[in-house]
Every structure is written in C-alpha cells, then in structure tokens.
Design an enzyme around this catalytic site. Structure first.
Site, PDB file in Angstrom:
ATOM      1  N   ARG A 236      37.326  46.119  45.645  1.00 37.83           N
ATOM      2  CA  ARG A 236      37.031  45.608  44.318  1.00 37.83           C
ATOM      3  C   ARG A 236      38.052  44.530  43.970  1.00 37.83           C
ATOM      4  O   ARG A 236      39.226  44.619  44.339  1.00 37.83           O
ATOM      5  CB  ARG A 236      37.088  46.736  43.271  1.00 37.83           C
ATOM      6  CG  ARG A 236      35.867  47.636  43.281  1.00 37.83           C
ATOM      7  CD  ARG A 236      34.652  46.897  42.757  1.00 37.83           C
ATOM      8  NE  ARG A 236      33.444  47.705  42.684  1.00 37.83           N
ATOM      9  CZ  ARG A 236      32.507  47.743  43.618  1.00 37.83           C
ATOM     10  NH1 ARG A 236      32.652  47.047  44.736  1.00 37.83           N
ATOM     11  NH2 ARG A 236      31.416  48.476  43.452  1.00 37.83           N
ATOM     12  N   GLU A 265      33.165  37.711  38.783  1.00 37.54           N
ATOM     13  CA  GLU A 265      32.100  37.329  39.713  1.00 37.54           C
ATOM     14  C   GLU A 265      30.887  36.847  38.927  1.00 37.54           C
ATOM     15  O   GLU A 265      30.509  37.486  37.945  1.00 37.54           O
ATOM     16  CB  GLU A 265      31.720  38.523  40.600  1.00 37.54           C
ATOM     17  CG  GLU A 265      32.857  38.984  41.503  1.00 37.54           C
ATOM     18  CD  GLU A 265      32.475  40.145  42.405  1.00 37.54           C
ATOM     19  OE1 GLU A 265      31.300  40.608  42.354  1.00 37.54           O
ATOM     20  OE2 GLU A 265      33.347  40.617  43.164  1.00 37.54           O
ATOM     21  N   HIS A 284      30.552  38.686  47.541  1.00 41.35           N
ATOM     22  CA  HIS A 284      30.314  40.130  47.395  1.00 41.35           C
ATOM     23  C   HIS A 284      29.088  40.566  48.206  1.00 41.35           C
ATOM     24  O   HIS A 284      28.122  41.125  47.670  1.00 41.35           O
ATOM     25  CB  HIS A 284      30.141  40.501  45.927  1.00 41.35           C
ATOM     26  CG  HIS A 284      30.436  41.950  45.646  1.00 41.35           C
ATOM     27  ND1 HIS A 284      30.967  42.382  44.466  1.00 41.35           N
ATOM     28  CD2 HIS A 284      30.280  43.069  46.404  1.00 41.35           C
ATOM     29  CE1 HIS A 284      31.121  43.691  44.494  1.00 41.35           C
ATOM     30  NE2 HIS A 284      30.707  44.130  45.671  1.00 41.35           N
TER      31      HIS A 284
END
Length: 331
Positions: A236, A265, A284
């Site tokens: 993360r 993000e 991601h």
C-alpha cells in the site's frame, strides 16, 4: 432480508460489476450502485459487496442506526483499510471478508519481474531504444542478493518462494521475530527492522496498511538502507512516507525504486516520481492478470452460498488487526 426471504445485497462498483452478475442475482436481490447512490441503497441491506479498494465514501454512507447496517461486508480486494471505520469495527455482529488468495502468485511474479528490470536496467534499455542509441553497459546479477520482504502473509510468502527459486537470499519482517520459517528462514520483528533494512539489497513491501505499518518506511528507515539498495512496493502507498522517499532518491541515498502503489492514486501528473532516474512507476496492477475478475467472482459466490447456508465464511478479517489472521481466517 427481502419479502421473498432472499438476502438484500448492495453491490458497490465503479461501473464494472463482477463477471456473470446473474449468478449472484439468482441467490440474492441485488442493488447495483456507485458511491453516490450508496447512502440511499444501504439501509436494511443484508450484504455489502465492495468492488475494490478505491472507494472512500463508505463511512459517510453508513447507516446511523446499527440495526439497518449490513451483517456481512465483502471487499473484492486484499486491503480493507478503507472500510475499517469505527462503526463497522465496533459492530460485533458484522463479519468482514476479503479476497485473500486471489493475487498471491501473480504479485510474486510481478515482484520478480521488477527486481530483474531494476538489476538489468530494462527501463534504461527501452529509453535508449526509443532514442535509437546503441549504448553498451554492464548489468547486475540477482543471484545471491539479499531480499527483505516486509509482510509475512500469503502474498509475502508467495514472493519469498518466487525470489528464493530465482536464487536470491530471502528473509522476512513481521510482527514477531522467529527463525526456521519455511519460506523466509529468518523473520525479523518490529524492533529489528532497521538493522534488517541495512543488510538488504532489495526491500519488498507486501504488508497490509494498519496503524502499526503506516509510514514504516520513513526517513529513518530510508537512512538505514544501503545506498545501493532498491525499494519495491506492492503493498500500500501509505507504507512509505513518499516525500522522504523522493528526497532519498534525489540525494542518491537509495539506488532506485519500483512502485506499484502510492499515497494518492492515480499518481498526480506533477509527482517527481514520474521522472526520477532509477524509478519504475506502475498503476496498481501487480496482481491484475487475465482471469482475476473471474476468480474474484468465484470466491464471492462460494462465500455467498456459505452465508445462505449458515456456514463459516472464508477469509474473515480480524477487524482489530486489519487483515485475515490465523484465528479469523475461516476454513
């Protein structure tokens, strides 16, 4: 529960529901909503299916009356920090599950690919190719290099096995130190982290984001690393103090980084991480391989059938710890 005795399920998604939603609709009455419709759909629902980790407004939509809150929340992701608000955590009658096990091997392969890309300077090769430059140079071996994997859950273990098979020397960092671990050999406890960081050529972050792990890679941790070390983050974004990382990279106190997750993000256009040398940025996607959505659907359908039959659910999250622990994992 609906008038027909079927559970009322709210499916929160961004426009892309799980594959074959008709299979879910055969078992439950389903309300498909985005975040803007969640507050109106949630009261009285039995189940909330959260279609990923990118939703931030669940706490604002949560019913004020606990009697109107769902009894089961499933997150179609591994990380659950975005649903661990006080009302949900304190509700002892609410079960939280996640999608542990879907991404393990895919992420492990991605990490190996990132380490190879850093060692062989594949970004540099591609940049020279785009400029039609024939620039010979030497690259590095990965065999025998030391890797510290922070996070000893299933994803961290898959990473450890993959890297060990490629010839790297692997150790782990977790809550409790121990030796003789089948995947990591040595696992360093929290108090040993700084010393362990100083021995590693590659540091791989695969830990869940909890109050204990948030900001674990801060300025002090970065200063403990060798200047030739590289950081890989597939856990993360909040595990890393991003400004401190940028500063360490700019000053040459760290050789490089491969980052798949970020504090914000999508990564903003003006982030210096886009252009820093020795840095690989990906959106991601480490665990997103062909077929991952179908695997998500099968896991949720199995748990939905268990829920309807009154059987224990898979991947039950320990809401106090923020992840599936051994005593909360279910069968």
């Amino acid at each position: 529960m609906s008038a027909m005795g079927r559970p009322l399920l709210v499916a929160l998604h961004d426009g892309t529901p799980l594959p074959h939603p008709e299979r879910v609709e055969a078992l439950a009455d389903v309300r498909h909503v985005g975040e803007d419709g969640l507050a109106g759909a949630l009261p009285g629902a039995d189940v909330l299916l959260v279609g990923g980790a990118g939703f931030t407004g669940i706490v604002r939509a949560w019913p004020a009356d606990p009697a109107l809150a769902p009894r089961w929340v499933h997150v179609a992701a591994t990380g659950v920090e975005h649903v661990l608000f006080d009302a949900l955590v304190r509700d002892s009658g609410l079960t939280l599950t996640n999608s542990r096990g879907i991404y393990d091997e895919a992420i492990a392969e991605y990490v190996l690919g990132l380490i190879l890309a850093l060692a062989k300077d594949l970004p540099g090769t591609l940049a020279h190719q785009r400029r039609r430059e024939w620039r010979w140079r030497e690259s590095e071996r990965i065999g025998g290099r030391a890797v510290l994997v922070a996070g000893t859950g299933p994803i961290g273990r898959a990473i450890a096995r993959q890297l060990r098979a490629a010839g790297l020397r692997v150790s782990g960092a977790g809550r409790t130190g121990r030796s003789g671990d089948p995947d990591f050999g040595t696992v360093y406890g929290g108090g040993e982290l700084l010393a362990a960081l100083g021995e590693a050529d590659y540091i791989v972050l695969a830990a869940p984001l909890t109050p204990q792990t948030r900001g674990m890679i801060d300025e002090r941790a970065l200063r403990a690393m060798k200047p030739t070390a590289r950081l890989v983050n597939v856990g993360r974004g909040g595990l890393v103090v991003q400004d401190a990382l940028v500063d360490a990279l700019r000053r040459g106190r760290l050789a490089g980084a491969a980052l798949d997750v970020f504090e914000e993000e999508p990564l903003p256009d003006d982030s210096p991480l886009w252009d820093l040398p020795g840095v690989i940025v990906s959106p991601h996607m480490a665990g997103d391989v062909h077929g991952w959505r179908a695997a998500q659907a099968e896991l949720f359908l199995d748990n939905l059938r268990r829920y309807l039959a009154g059987r224990p659910l898979r991947n039950v999250v320990d809401k106090e710890r923020g992840y599936v622990s051994g005593r909360a994992g279910g069968p």
